[in-house]
Design a protein around this motif. Structure first.
Motif, PDB file in Angstrom:
ATOM      1  N   HIS B 150      41.797  33.594  30.926  1.00  0.00           N
ATOM      2  CA  HIS B 150      41.093  34.572  31.640  1.00  0.00           C
ATOM      3  C   HIS B 150      41.761  35.497  32.281  1.00  0.00           C
ATOM      4  N   LYS B 151      42.981  35.967  32.137  1.00  0.00           N
ATOM      5  CA  LYS B 151      43.554  36.845  32.886  1.00  0.00           C
ATOM      6  C   LYS B 151      43.339  36.711  34.274  1.00  0.00           C
ATOM      7  N   PRO B 152      43.697  35.457  35.179  1.00  0.00           N
ATOM      8  CA  PRO B 152      43.207  35.537  36.518  1.00  0.00           C
ATOM      9  C   PRO B 152      44.423  36.297  37.280  1.00  0.00           C
ATOM     10  N   PRO B 153      44.193  37.121  38.107  1.00  0.00           N
ATOM     11  CA  PRO B 153      45.091  37.533  39.271  1.00  0.00           C
ATOM     12  C   PRO B 153      45.816  36.720  39.895  1.00  0.00           C
ATOM     13  N   VAL B 154      45.280  35.596  40.299  1.00  0.00           N
ATOM     14  CA  VAL B 154      46.060  34.532  40.779  1.00  0.00           C
ATOM     15  C   VAL B 154      46.364  33.336  40.071  1.00  0.00           C
ATOM     16  N   ILE B 155      47.692  33.154  39.944  1.00  0.00           N
ATOM     17  CA  ILE B 155      48.273  31.745  38.891  1.00  0.00           C
ATOM     18  C   ILE B 155      48.741  31.042  39.843  1.00  0.00           C
ATOM     19  N   VAL B 156      48.303  29.728  39.645  1.00  0.00           N
ATOM     20  CA  VAL B 156      48.838  28.299  40.617  1.00  0.00           C
ATOM     21  C   VAL B 156      49.577  27.489  39.580  1.00  0.00           C
ATOM     22  N   LEU B 157      50.443  27.489  39.775  1.00  0.00           N
ATOM     23  CA  LEU B 157      51.490  26.260  39.016  1.00  0.00           C
ATOM     24  C   LEU B 157      51.880  24.968  39.761  1.00  0.00           C
ATOM     25  N   ASP B 158      51.286  23.847  39.368  1.00  0.00           N
ATOM     26  CA  ASP B 158      51.779  22.773  40.300  1.00  0.00           C
ATOM     27  C   ASP B 158      52.624  21.886  39.629  1.00  0.00           C
ATOM     28  N   GLU B 159      53.827  22.024  39.923  1.00  0.00           N
ATOM     29  CA  GLU B 159      55.118  21.257  39.310  1.00  0.00           C
ATOM     30  C   GLU B 159      54.977  21.662  37.541  1.00  0.00           C
ATOM     31  N   PRO B 160      55.288  22.791  37.191  1.00  0.00           N
ATOM     32  CA  PRO B 160      54.914  23.098  35.842  1.00  0.00           C
ATOM     33  C   PRO B 160      56.131  22.679  35.063  1.00  0.00           C
TER      34      PRO B 160
END
Lengths: 251, 298
Positions: B150-160
């Motif tokens: 959904h092309k989010p402006p904020v991306i959170v990566l939890d231990e990717p």
């Protein structure tokens, strides 16, 4: 646009992809019930004086299959998603709690209707059932499946293990459907059990549904519909409140 | 312009455990931000609060200016989360998974972007493979793709990158860096501190539900007031230097010194003791040293 149609589609696709288990198996079970009970009972009793037992049995079996499968659809989907953790994909989305509810319950209704149609297809060649009032048939099919879909959601949300869902199904849903007049008219029961049956909402689902087929029933179909619709509102309200509070889903 | 992420006095308790004990944090748009801390520090809880997976007991959390409770729809549309656990729906193929996730956000005709995301994450050849049949690394890529549909402006990566091979790790960072250059805000938690050091502009360190350090990555490293000197001598370490010994490697002794002047003193010590230096290496402090320092002091 809302995410509701996608969640509904996904929930339908989920059971459709394993149709042998989710549609084929209940149709076979119902056919076996009809074959065995019909064989044993046919000719011995006539229901409402005019209806042969096997014909009487068909709507009951259809409704029972719809109810059990509507329940199974929501409860198994939710518990599986919770255990595998993929419920997170729905929880991360902007779907509102009522869209979440509506998608799961409508998918359960679709499963109920598809299974009901399958049971009819396999049982109708053996009996001559009528459809006196198709609208009553549709109304009870929809409401009954919706009630059980919502109850399945409650079980799926509450349960933490698969066997807890199984307990819900085996100790509550199964007895209530079996004792709701699938295999008999409650008028053939002793007085106490007859009165007790009136407290079982599943009885009204089956009795009203059967009215749609034969034009006769134990209870006035309008009263049955009122009870079933009332129960639907009650169960839906409870489920929505659970979802809204985030109970066991959003900690 | 609202902050990408704004947290004010965020509290969250589980029974006796105070998982978040008053977090204040603001991450401006476009930043590459790192969230570090030992296990149980509250990183995942904090992400869960932002994503609406957990409800905060007290305080305020906003994503792109949208409150995660009252404006949850807009907040969740602004946020893409790559969860730590390797979760998937076994009923669907990769393409179905991405189309469904996209649909949850109300996006129906999203095939062009889904194709682009799959291409960037090298998933095209697996598009019609069932999720069950994918390797762990491939499943991880799908998780990243799901967070981006959904092309989010904020991306959170939890231990990717936990348990991910080097090749994918590099490809993933390449892609995430590009998203960051395109204006996406990136929030990263990781146990690989060298990753955080090269990627993150600013870092918050969490301990027991509190922010114990918050600064730009170079500043955090500058706070470390020691140097490590690796020495390989032709004999034992002179007696006076034992007090500085920090550890040893296979063939060298490691000294922990406070300043460059200490190097001179150490070397003159070696000379006085008549030892010959076979090899010598000065190790600059890195984020790991900063992390250990902060955790020890707080």
């Amino acid at each position: 646009m809302s995410g509701f149609p996608t969640l509904l589609y996904k929930e339908v696709l989920r059971f459709w992809k394993v149709g042998t288990q989710t549609i084929g198996a209940p149709a076979l079970t119902a056919a076996l019930f009809l074959f065995i009970f019909g064989h044993v009972m046919e000719g011995r009793v006539r229901m409402y004086d005019t209806v042969p037992y096997t014909a009487f049995l068909v709507p009951g079996l259809v409704m029972m299959s719809m109810l059990q499968n509507a329940f199974a659809n929501t409860s198994s989907s939710l518990i599986q998603s919770k255990i595998t953790g993929n419920i997170i994909f729905v929880l991360l989305s902007p779907l509102a709690y009522w869209e979440f509810f509506a998608a799961y319950v409508f998918a359960a209704v679709v499963r109920g209707l598809v299974v009901g149609a399958a049971v009819l297809v396999v049982t109708l060649p053996f009996v001559s059932a009528e459809f006196r009032h198709p609208l009553w048939v549709a109304a009870f099919a929809f409401c009954g499946s919706a009630v059980l879909g919502a109850l399945g959601m409650v079980a799926g949300i509450w349960a933490e293990k698969i066997d807890q869902v199984a307990s819900f199904q085996n100790f509550l849903i199964m007895p209530l459907t079996f004792l709701s007049g699938v295999f008999f008219s409650i008028h053939s029961l002793p007085g106490f059990w007859q009165r007790l049956s009136h407290f079982n909402p599943f009885f009204y689902m089956i009795d009203g549904f059967r009215y749609g087929f034969f034009g006769v029933s134990d209870v006035d179909p309008l009263r049955s519909l009122a009870v079933v619709a009332g129960f639907l509102v009650l169960v839906s309200g409870f489920t929505l409140a659970l979802l809204r509070s985030g109970y066991k889903l959003r900690h | 312009m609202p902050a990408a992420i704004e947290l004010r006095d965020v509290h969250k308790r589980f029974g006796d455990l105070q998982a978040l004990a008053g977090i204040d944090l603001e991450i401006p748009q476009g930043e590459f931000f790192g969230l570090l801390g030992p296990n149980g520090a509250g990183k995942t809880t904090l992400i869960s609060v932002l994503a609406g997976l957990m409800r905060l007991d007290r305080g305020l959390a906003r994503v792109m200016g949208h409150d995660v409770r009252t404006g949850y729809r807009a907040a969740r549309r602004s946020l893409g989360v790559v969860p730590q656990e390797l979760v998937f729906d076994p009923f669907f193929t990769v393409r179905e998974t991405l189309a469904i996730q996209s649909g949850y956000f109300g996006l129906r005709d999203n095939d062009a972007w889904i194709d682009e995301v799959m291409h960037n994450l090298d998933l095209v050849s697996k598009a019609d493979v069932n999720m069950r049949a994918l390797s762990g690394g491939m499943k991880r890529r799908v998780l990243v793709a799901q967070a981006l549909v959904h092309k989010p402006p904020v991306i959170v990566l939890d231990e990717p990158t936990a348990g991910v091979d080097v090749e994918l790790r590099q490809a993933l960072w390449e892609f995430i860096r590009r998203l960051n250059r395109d204006g996406h805000t990136i929030v990263l938690t990781t146990h690989y501190l060298e990753e955080a050091e090269t990627l993150c502009e600013r870092i918050a360190m969490l301990k027991q539900g509190r922010v114990v350090a918050l600064d730009s990555t170079p500043n955090l490293i500058k706070r470390v007031h020691h140097l490590l000197l690796k020495l390989r001598l032709d004999g034992d370490l002179p007696h006076e230097l034992l007090a500085f010994e920090h550890g040893s490697t296979a063939d060298a002794r490691v000294l922990r010194l406070r300043s460059y002047e200490d190097i001179e003193r150490a070397l003159s010590c070696v000379r006085r003791a008549g030892r010959r230096i076979e090899d010598m290496e000065l190790v600059q402090p890195d984020l790991e040293d900063a992390f250990v320092d902060v955790m020890r002091r707080s």
